[in-house]
Design an enzyme around this catalytic site. Structure first.
Site, short mmCIF file in Angstrom:
data_model
loop_
_atom_site.label_atom_id
_atom_site.label_comp_id
_atom_site.label_asym_id
_atom_site.label_seq_id
_atom_site.Cartn_x
_atom_site.Cartn_y
_atom_site.Cartn_z
N VAL A 129 0.60 10.65 11.97
CA VAL A 129 1.58 11.26 11.29
C VAL A 129 1.78 12.60 11.67
O VAL A 129 3.42 12.90 11.66
CB VAL A 129 1.46 10.83 9.74
CG1 VAL A 129 3.04 10.61 9.45
CG2 VAL A 129 1.87 8.64 10.09
N ALA A 168 -3.85 22.19 9.06
CA ALA A 168 -5.27 22.20 8.02
C ALA A 168 -5.68 20.37 8.77
O ALA A 168 -5.24 20.06 8.47
CB ALA A 168 -5.75 22.29 6.55
N GLY A 201 6.07 2.76 5.68
CA GLY A 201 7.16 3.44 6.90
C GLY A 201 8.24 4.57 6.84
O GLY A 201 8.13 4.96 5.57
N ILE A 213 10.73 2.50 6.20
CA ILE A 213 11.82 2.86 5.81
C ILE A 213 11.91 3.07 4.44
O ILE A 213 11.45 3.48 3.83
CB ILE A 213 10.89 0.82 5.68
CG1 ILE A 213 11.01 0.00 6.51
CG2 ILE A 213 12.72 0.02 4.77
CD1 ILE A 213 10.34 -1.52 5.79
N GLY A 232 -4.29 -1.78 18.34
CA GLY A 232 -4.25 -0.93 17.89
C GLY A 232 -3.46 -0.93 16.25
O GLY A 232 -3.17 0.19 15.46
N ASP A 260 -4.66 -2.82 0.97
CA ASP A 260 -2.98 -1.09 1.67
C ASP A 260 -2.06 -2.44 0.52
O ASP A 260 -1.45 -1.34 -0.01
CB ASP A 260 -3.45 -1.59 2.61
CG ASP A 260 -1.84 -0.93 3.01
OD1 ASP A 260 -1.82 0.12 3.07
OD2 ASP A 260 -0.77 -1.55 3.60
N LYS A 280 0.95 -0.32 -2.27
CA LYS A 280 1.86 -0.43 -2.30
C LYS A 280 2.71 -0.45 -3.28
O LYS A 280 4.41 -0.20 -3.56
CB LYS A 280 2.39 -0.45 -1.03
CG LYS A 280 2.10 0.24 0.44
CD LYS A 280 2.27 -0.54 1.82
CE LYS A 280 1.89 0.40 2.18
NZ LYS A 280 1.80 -0.57 4.00
#
Ligand code: NAP
Length: 438
Positions: free
Chosen positions: A17, A46, A135, A137, A188, A202, A206
């Site tokens: 990202v 960084a 993401g 949305i 992936g 995950d 959320k």
């Protein structure tokens, strides 16, 4: 060119990202300046390894391993490192030095959100996190701003692309979980260690973020009931299809009663049967969707890419523009509203419809025994389908019972299923799935 004030932007992380955010910040600098009414100067990036290959072409001199120094004097800090530490420490440092923060870090917000929002409140800074829940949305702003005058009743979200990809291929191709997972890893879509996705961690992070916003309540991650999809097999998928459903991993955030005195919420993640006619059933591949039911607005659905470097960068940059505008305009930040402070009930108190699939002895009286146990357990039957699956040389065979229930309390249901399993007439409890969205 308009002579805008320049804001110093520090980027922490240049992975999937971060590298896209840096590239877009540089490529669209003039356009972003017009929208933000400020020039966004990327002061540095960084990372852990300044020489690591990057997905975007970025000048080497922007990179540093010294995040702390980079943060000093920044107006906006974009945290895209992920993980808890040192992301938490850097975000707190940024807020305490007067910067606004943009982050996509769901793991951090779900576990340390209160600490971070309190720190922002103390100094009048803002934390933006549009990319943290699904993401690309837009769902954080709609919940925080557009629906601020309404009351959200329920959110049902497909918020994890990997599990939706796996379940969708199991459904459309009749494939087995392990085979699709291996494919997803090769492509992936899934990590080498898929636990965070397939076990629902995950999605639970959320769900905690969405429920906190929707119900103006700080929902701790450990209050989210979580089940993954590793138990879902081809037989369950086939049975679901036969009954007019599809299995989706859902994050469900629900207001349980509208009576102010007893108001409470439930936040849960599990694979559920969704009717094929429901809009969430048509969310295919690695896409995400969040279906929101609000008292006045009715049903709303937000759909699109729930992950991906450049897609997620879009949401991050939207936040950067908002942060820049606020930084220029001054005044208090966006703030988190947690005043409702509603209790989160344990899963045992939740009521849903269920579909119970059993293999039973195919002999007279068995159906009556099963019906008796269900009724004793306060589980009322809505539909029942029986098929004979095996019969041998005149001996009683095995019949499959698919029982659709009316709404039942989770605790009653699980105790009833235990009694069924121990009843002597049930050979195997094939599956117990909740039905959502009908
Ligand atoms: P990523 O590809 O793993 O990149 C992480 C970056 O952070 C790397 O550049 C890494 O440096 C840097 N980093 C990690 N630890 C660091 C440390 N201690 N000090 C300095 N730099 C450090 O991660 P990502 O996929 O871009 O995800 C970033 C965030 O966005 C996460 O919070 C994630 O949950 C969230 N997010 C990601 C997506 C997605 O599709 N990827 C979607 C939505 C939200 P090196 O490169 O030098 O190792």
């Amino acid at each position: 060119m308009t002579d805008y004030r320049t804001l110093r932007v520090a980027l922490l992380g240049a992975g999937a990202v971060g590298s896209q955010v840096a590239a877009l910040l540089r490529r669209h600098a003039d356009e972003l300046a017009d929208r933000a009414e400020a020039r966004l100067e990327l002061a540095g990036i960084a990372v852990r390894d300044v020489d690591a290959p990057r997905e975007a072409d970025l000048p080497r001199e922007l990179f540093t391993t010294d995040a702390e120094t980079l943060i000093v004097g920044s107006d906006i800090v974009i945290e895209l490192m992920g993980g808890i530490e040192p992301a938490r420490t850097y975000i707190l440092q940024a807020l305490n030095s007067g910067a606004d923060v943009v982050t996509a870090n769901k793991a951090l917000l779900a576990t340390h959100g209160s600490e971070i929002f309190d720190a922002a409140d103390q100094v009048g800074a803002s934390v933006y996190y549009e990319a943290a829940a699904a993401g690309a949305i837009p769902i954080i702003r709609p919940l925080r701003d557009s629906l601020a005058g309404d009351r959200v009743v329920r959110i049902m979200g497909i918020v994890n692309g990997t599990t939706n990809y796996i379940l969708d291929r199991m459904d459309t191709e009749g494939a087995e979980f392990a085979d699709v997972l291996a494919d997803a890893q090769a492509l992936g879509y899934a990590e080498a260690d898929p636990t965070a996705d397939v076990e629902g961690y995950d999605a639970a992070q959320k769900a905690a973020i969405l429920a906190s916003l929707a119900f103006h309540t700080s929902v701790p991650l450990d209050a989210v009931h979580r089940e993954g999809i590793t138990q879902v097999d081809k037989a369950m998928m086939d049975a679901a299809r036969h009954a007019g459903y599809v299995i989706k991993l859902l994050a469900v955030c629900e207001r349980l009663t509208t009576d102010a005195a007893t108001e409470a919420i439930s936040v849960r993640v599990y694979p559920a049967l969704v009717p094929r006619t429901h809009p969430l059933a048509s969310v295919h591949g690695a896409n995400n969707a969040v279906f929101v039911q609000a008292e006045a607005a009715g049903n709303l659905m937000f759909y699109g890419a729930g992950a991906g470097g450049v897609q997620t960068a879009s949401a991050v940059l939207g936040d950067v523009v908002s942060a820049a505008r606020r930084h220029i305009a001054g005044g208090v930040g966006v703030g988190e509203s947690t005043r409702a402070n509603l209790p989160v009930v344990p899963i045992g108190h939740v009521t849903t419809r269920y579909q119970i699939t059993l293999e039973v002895d195919d002999r007279p009286g068995v159906l009556a025994t099963v019906a008796g146990i269900l009724s004793d357990g306060r589980v009322s039957v809505a539909t029942l389908e029986q098929t004979v699956v095996a019969e041998a040389n005149g001996h009683p065979g095995v019949a499959r019972l698919v029982i659709g229930t009316h709404r039942a309390r989770e605790q009653d249901l699980s105790e009833t299923v235990e009694r069924l399993a121990a009843s002597g007439v049930v050979e195997r409890v094939v599956s117990v799935l909740r039905v959502e969205g009908d």
